[in-house]
Design a protein around this motif. Structure first.
Motif, PDB file in Angstrom:
ATOM      1  N   VAL A   1       0.839  -1.204   0.000  1.00 32.79           N
ATOM      2  CA  VAL A   1       0.000   0.000   0.000  1.00 32.79           C
ATOM      3  C   VAL A   1       0.870   1.248   0.000  1.00 32.79           C
ATOM      4  O   VAL A   1       0.620   2.209  -0.737  1.00 32.79           O
TER       5      VAL A   1
ATOM      6  N   SER B   1       0.703   3.833  -3.071  1.00 31.34           N
ATOM      7  CA  SER B   1       0.119   5.145  -2.766  1.00 31.34           C
ATOM      8  C   SER B   1       1.004   6.299  -3.221  1.00 31.34           C
ATOM      9  O   SER B   1       0.531   7.440  -3.335  1.00 31.34           O
ATOM     10  N   GLU B   2       2.275   6.023  -3.482  1.00 29.70           N
ATOM     11  CA  GLU B   2       3.191   7.075  -3.931  1.00 29.70           C
ATOM     12  C   GLU B   2       3.184   7.259  -5.446  1.00 29.70           C
ATOM     13  O   GLU B   2       3.798   8.193  -5.959  1.00 29.70           O
TER      14      GLU B   2
ATOM     15  N   TYR C   1      -9.245   0.856  -1.700  1.00 31.28           N
ATOM     16  CA  TYR C   1      -8.244   1.887  -1.945  1.00 31.28           C
ATOM     17  C   TYR C   1      -8.029   2.036  -3.444  1.00 31.28           C
ATOM     18  O   TYR C   1      -7.380   1.207  -4.072  1.00 31.28           O
TER      19      TYR C   1
ATOM     20  N   LEU D   1      -6.496   3.335  -7.018  1.00 41.17           N
ATOM     21  CA  LEU D   1      -5.137   3.657  -7.437  1.00 41.17           C
ATOM     22  C   LEU D   1      -5.150   4.359  -8.785  1.00 41.17           C
ATOM     23  O   LEU D   1      -6.052   4.131  -9.594  1.00 41.17           O
TER      24      LEU D   1
END
Length: 339
Positions: free
Chosen positions: A98, A102-103, A150, A152
């Protein structure tokens, strides 16, 4: 800060890392060899850019040292996006994945080396990330456990492996572009050595570069490593130019023979001949007898010996060929095992 080079089993300091980086090409036009792959990637990259989409996920596989990491860097550079790099074994928790994902910005490249060594639980989380650009993770325990969805940004995963056969079918099927890197020919390696010599500010003759290329196992990483070692011999000897005789004498001291076999290669072949009459021998037995990890024998030593015709695989195990006997200067046994 130093990093571990698992293939050559030594630590690279910051200065050496800078040298290694400078030896890497930045664009497909600078990348020597793998012509078919370069042409295909050029088409895929241009098409993705015209559609303003992320490039399909890419799987690069082949023996170590053929330029998989370099090609990943080149792809990111050609796309004009950022590259985030990691390895399969270093991602052992969902939180690690994650944090990495997430970056990423839209279109970015995530490069995972040794992708075949991803833990199974991480691989399963990655499926939805690759296919639909989201991950679902469970947080909390017991009655408080709940899933978090989540989303992306679209990204490109580039996976590299020396052992494509160990990839699970579900993971492999999620790569839209699959490319097999093969050994380089002498002409290509000669060009790579000449380019590296320029970067290293070393003068080498065409004949010297050709002799070094001929004994570099078809592998740019080996060619660059040997070039740096021959440079050391030249510097100590006060030589301003590296020629073919200097290459030959230097490699003789390094115990690299005319076919590019090193001490471990010859030890492996001689062990199979002396202890097992040339085989068949199982991979695990081979590794134990020469004091190497089984994975190292399979990924680093065996592919070149097979490609050069010194070993062959059978249903019962690996066998030494007549070519290996001849190369080692040993009498070739007849079909009944007599010499």
């Amino acid at each position: 800060m130093a990093k571990k080079d698992l293939t050559n089993d030594h630590v690279l300091d910051d200065q050496e890392q800078a040298v290694e980086k400078s030896l890497r090409p930045q664009t497909l036009s600078q990348y020597i060899g793998q012509t078919k792959i370069k042409h295909e990637l050029q088409v895929y990259i241009q098409a993705a850019q015209k559609r303003q989409e992320a490039l399909d996920h890419v799987l690069l596989y082949g023996p170590p040292g053929l330029g998989k990491t370099t090609l990943a860097l080149v792809i990111a550079h050609e796309l004009g996006v950022n590259l985030r790099s990691t390895t399969g074994p270093s991602i052992d928790k969902a939180g690690d994945l994650v944090a990495i994902l997430s970056e990423l910005q839209p279109g970015d490249v995530l490069f995972i080396d040794e992708v075949h060594r991803l833990p199974k639980n991480i691989e399963e989380i990655l499926y939805s990330a690759m296919e639909d650009f989201f991950i679902d993770i469970v947080v909390g325990q017991g009655a408080e456990a709940h899933a978090i969805h989540y989303p992306l940004p679209p990204f490109t995963l580039i996976g590299a492996t020396t052992q494509a056969g160990q990839l699970s079918s579900p993971l492999r099927s999620r790569f839209g572009i699959i490319e097999h890197l093969t050994y380089y020919n002498t002409t290509e390696l000669t060009q790579i050595i000449q380019r590296s010599a320029t970067v290293l500010n070393v003068t080498i003759t065409l004949e010297g570069a050709h002799e070094l290329a001929r004994r570099s196992r078809g592998t740019p990483r080996v060619a660059n490593r040997l070039l740096k070692r021959v440079r050391d011999f030249a510097q100590v000897a006060g030589r301003q130019e590296i020629d073919a005789p200097l290459v030959s004498s230097s490699l003789q001291q390094l115990q690299v023979d005319s076919a590019g076999l090193d001490q471990t290669d010859r030890k492996l072949l001689q062990m199979m001949i002396q202890l097992y009459h040339g085989g068949p021998v199982g991979l695990k037995t081979m590794a134990v007898n020469i004091g190497e990890e089984q994975e190292t024998v399979e990924a680093v030593y065996e592919p070149y010996l097979l490609q050069q015709g010194f070993l062959k695989r059978t249903s019962r195990g690996r066998m030494v060929t007549s070519k290996a006997y001849q190369h080692l200067g040993l009498p070739v046994p007849d079909q009944n095992g007599a010499k």
